[in-house]
Scaffold this motif. Structure first.
Motif, PDB file in Angstrom:
ATOM      1  N   MET A 254      -3.976 -17.469 -33.384  1.00 52.37           N
ATOM      2  CA  MET A 254      -4.220 -16.640 -34.564  1.00 52.37           C
ATOM      3  C   MET A 254      -3.097 -16.788 -35.588  1.00 52.37           C
ATOM      4  O   MET A 254      -3.344 -16.816 -36.796  1.00 52.37           O
ATOM      5  CB  MET A 254      -4.388 -15.177 -34.147  1.00 52.37           C
ATOM      6  N   PHE A 255      -1.866 -16.873 -35.105  1.00 58.19           N
ATOM      7  CA  PHE A 255      -0.741 -17.061 -36.019  1.00 58.19           C
ATOM      8  C   PHE A 255      -0.850 -18.412 -36.720  1.00 58.19           C
ATOM      9  O   PHE A 255      -0.531 -18.538 -37.905  1.00 58.19           O
ATOM     10  CB  PHE A 255       0.577 -16.956 -35.254  1.00 58.19           C
ATOM     11  N   GLY A 256      -1.315 -19.425 -35.994  1.00 55.66           N
ATOM     12  CA  GLY A 256      -1.494 -20.746 -36.580  1.00 55.66           C
ATOM     13  C   GLY A 256      -2.549 -20.743 -37.675  1.00 55.66           C
ATOM     14  O   GLY A 256      -2.393 -21.412 -38.703  1.00 55.66           O
ATOM     15  N   LEU A 257      -3.627 -19.993 -37.462  1.00 51.69           N
ATOM     16  CA  LEU A 257      -4.678 -19.906 -38.468  1.00 51.69           C
ATOM     17  C   LEU A 257      -4.140 -19.325 -39.773  1.00 51.69           C
ATOM     18  O   LEU A 257      -4.487 -19.792 -40.871  1.00 51.69           O
ATOM     19  CB  LEU A 257      -5.829 -19.033 -37.951  1.00 51.69           C
ATOM     20  N   VAL A 258      -3.293 -18.313 -39.655  1.00 49.84           N
ATOM     21  CA  VAL A 258      -2.709 -17.703 -40.842  1.00 49.84           C
ATOM     22  C   VAL A 258      -1.734 -18.676 -41.507  1.00 49.84           C
ATOM     23  O   VAL A 258      -1.767 -18.883 -42.722  1.00 49.84           O
ATOM     24  CB  VAL A 258      -1.988 -16.384 -40.493  1.00 49.84           C
ATOM     25  N   ALA A 259      -0.864 -19.283 -40.714  1.00 48.18           N
ATOM     26  CA  ALA A 259       0.137 -20.199 -41.256  1.00 48.18           C
ATOM     27  C   ALA A 259      -0.500 -21.386 -41.960  1.00 48.18           C
ATOM     28  O   ALA A 259       0.037 -21.907 -42.944  1.00 48.18           O
ATOM     29  CB  ALA A 259       1.058 -20.684 -40.138  1.00 48.18           C
ATOM     30  N   ASN A 260      -1.671 -21.811 -41.475  1.00 46.33           N
ATOM     31  CA  ASN A 260      -2.362 -22.956 -42.058  1.00 46.33           C
ATOM     32  C   ASN A 260      -3.319 -22.573 -43.183  1.00 46.33           C
ATOM     33  O   ASN A 260      -4.018 -23.433 -43.734  1.00 46.33           O
ATOM     34  CB  ASN A 260      -3.145 -23.711 -40.977  1.00 46.33           C
ATOM     35  N   GLY A 261      -3.388 -21.288 -43.506  1.00 42.84           N
ATOM     36  CA  GLY A 261      -4.235 -20.836 -44.602  1.00 42.84           C
ATOM     37  C   GLY A 261      -5.710 -20.786 -44.284  1.00 42.84           C
ATOM     38  O   GLY A 261      -6.551 -20.719 -45.191  1.00 42.84           O
ATOM     39  N   ARG A 262      -6.065 -20.801 -42.983  1.00 39.27           N
ATOM     40  CA  ARG A 262      -7.482 -20.762 -42.605  1.00 39.27           C
ATOM     41  C   ARG A 262      -8.057 -19.348 -42.714  1.00 39.27           C
ATOM     42  O   ARG A 262      -9.269 -19.170 -42.829  1.00 39.27           O
ATOM     43  CB  ARG A 262      -7.637 -21.275 -41.165  1.00 39.27           C
ATOM     44  N   VAL A 263      -7.202 -18.351 -42.604  1.00 41.00           N
ATOM     45  CA  VAL A 263      -7.570 -16.956 -42.864  1.00 41.00           C
ATOM     46  C   VAL A 263      -6.484 -16.367 -43.755  1.00 41.00           C
ATOM     47  O   VAL A 263      -5.405 -16.943 -43.915  1.00 41.00           O
ATOM     48  CB  VAL A 263      -7.703 -16.122 -41.563  1.00 41.00           C
ATOM     49  N   ASP A 264      -6.757 -15.191 -44.324  1.00 42.08           N
ATOM     50  CA  ASP A 264      -5.815 -14.611 -45.280  1.00 42.08           C
ATOM     51  C   ASP A 264      -4.713 -13.777 -44.637  1.00 42.08           C
ATOM     52  O   ASP A 264      -3.579 -13.778 -45.116  1.00 42.08           O
ATOM     53  CB  ASP A 264      -6.579 -13.734 -46.280  1.00 42.08           C
ATOM     54  N   TYR A 265      -5.052 -13.081 -43.548  1.00 43.43           N
ATOM     55  CA  TYR A 265      -4.030 -12.216 -42.968  1.00 43.43           C
ATOM     56  C   TYR A 265      -4.364 -11.873 -41.513  1.00 43.43           C
ATOM     57  O   TYR A 265      -5.512 -12.022 -41.069  1.00 43.43           O
ATOM     58  CB  TYR A 265      -3.856 -10.935 -43.790  1.00 43.43           C
ATOM     59  N   PHE A 266      -3.334 -11.410 -40.808  1.00 40.54           N
ATOM     60  CA  PHE A 266      -3.435 -11.027 -39.403  1.00 40.54           C
ATOM     61  C   PHE A 266      -2.790  -9.652 -39.265  1.00 40.54           C
ATOM     62  O   PHE A 266      -1.568  -9.526 -39.318  1.00 40.54           O
ATOM     63  CB  PHE A 266      -2.702 -12.066 -38.549  1.00 40.54           C
TER      64      PHE A 266
END
Length: 271
Positions: free
Chosen positions: A164-176
């Motif tokens: 999940m942190f990777g998704l945020v860092a890569n811009g795949r989602v906006d926030y966690f």
């Protein structure tokens, strides 16, 4: 001589019983992920509460898949006796909830972790409707996922917590969204400079994080509740919480004027 013999036997029996009680084993579910200070806090609190209830125990950890619902179901087996988790009506049917909020409500206060480059997107967000135009990531079986969705927020469910942190860092989602007592230690552990806390808004909803005890051991549930009550009354509960989390809470960027708290409803929580 006979009197002495029976006195000696009684002493050995008492010693055996006391030693047996001291060696009672509790199998605790441990998710296979990095262990944080919150995990150490919960283990320490558990030990102190059982000691306060005069029911000391040996704590054993049992590695489990990081699938919270599956772990709670596993409490029905002989392998696991105790798990800690955010509560929901479904979860409270699977095991005995010890209804003492272990994180004092901070589990429902959520900082928004985002990519550094996305910070400007949140500058003028002040309402729930505005936040709904962004996408969050949450665990696919977490109560939070349903809470966010029930408030109209867009949520991408995922099974892998660390991803999940990777998704945020890569811009795949906006926030966690991460709780106030989790976010600082998590960002240190993840150690990704692309990840930051949105400083001008956070979300909140009523919730609680409980110990859950297998239905096979109601006596353990009773002892744990008793011990936590004792610690609440003598102040040691508050002292332990502040020892672990006061610095992290003070370090969060939400004390300045102009910070917006976006309050959500939680239809899945009954105190």
């Amino acid at each position: 001589m006979t009197k002495y013999f029976f006195s000696l036997v009684s002493l050995f029996v008492m010693l055996y019983v006391n030693n047996t009680q001291a060696q009672q084993a509790i199998n605790i579910a441990q998710e296979q992920r990095p262990q944080y200070k919150r995990d150490e806090y919960l283990t320490t609190l558990l030990t102190l509460a059982l000691n306060a209830a005069e029911q000391p125990a040996k704590l054993n950890t049992v590695n489990v898949h990081p699938h919270q619902q599956r772990t709670l179901i596993a409490l029905d087996s002989d392998a696991i006796d105790l798990y800690w988790s955010m509560t929901s009506p479904d979860r409270e049917t699977l095991a005995i909830p010890i209804k003492v909020p272990l994180f004092k409500g901070y589990i429902g206060k959520r900082a928004l972790v985002t990519q550094q480059a996305f910070l400007n997107r949140f500058e003028n967000i002040t309402t729930l409707d505005q936040l709904a135009s962004f996408t969050a990531v949450q665990g696919h079986d977490w109560p939070d996922t349903k809470i966010l969705a029930s408030n109209g927020l867009s949520v991408r469910p995922l099974a892998n917590y660390e991803a999940m942190f990777g998704l945020v860092a890569n811009g795949r989602v906006d926030y966690f969204p991460r709780s106030f007592i989790e976010v600082s230690s998590e960002l240190i552990q993840v150690n990704n400079k692309a990840l930051v806390i949105v400083p001008n808004i956070y979300i909140s909803y009523p919730s609680a994080f409980y110990y859950f005890v297998t239905k096979r051991k109601p006596e353990l549930a009773d002892a744990l509740y008793k011990g936590l009550e004792i610690m609440q009354k003598n102040g040691s509960f508050d002292a332990l919480f502040m020892k672990y989390f006061s610095a992290d809470l003070k370090a969060l960027p939400f004390e300045s004027e102009g910070v917006i708290e976006i309050k959500l409803d939680n239809p899945y929580f009954k105190p």
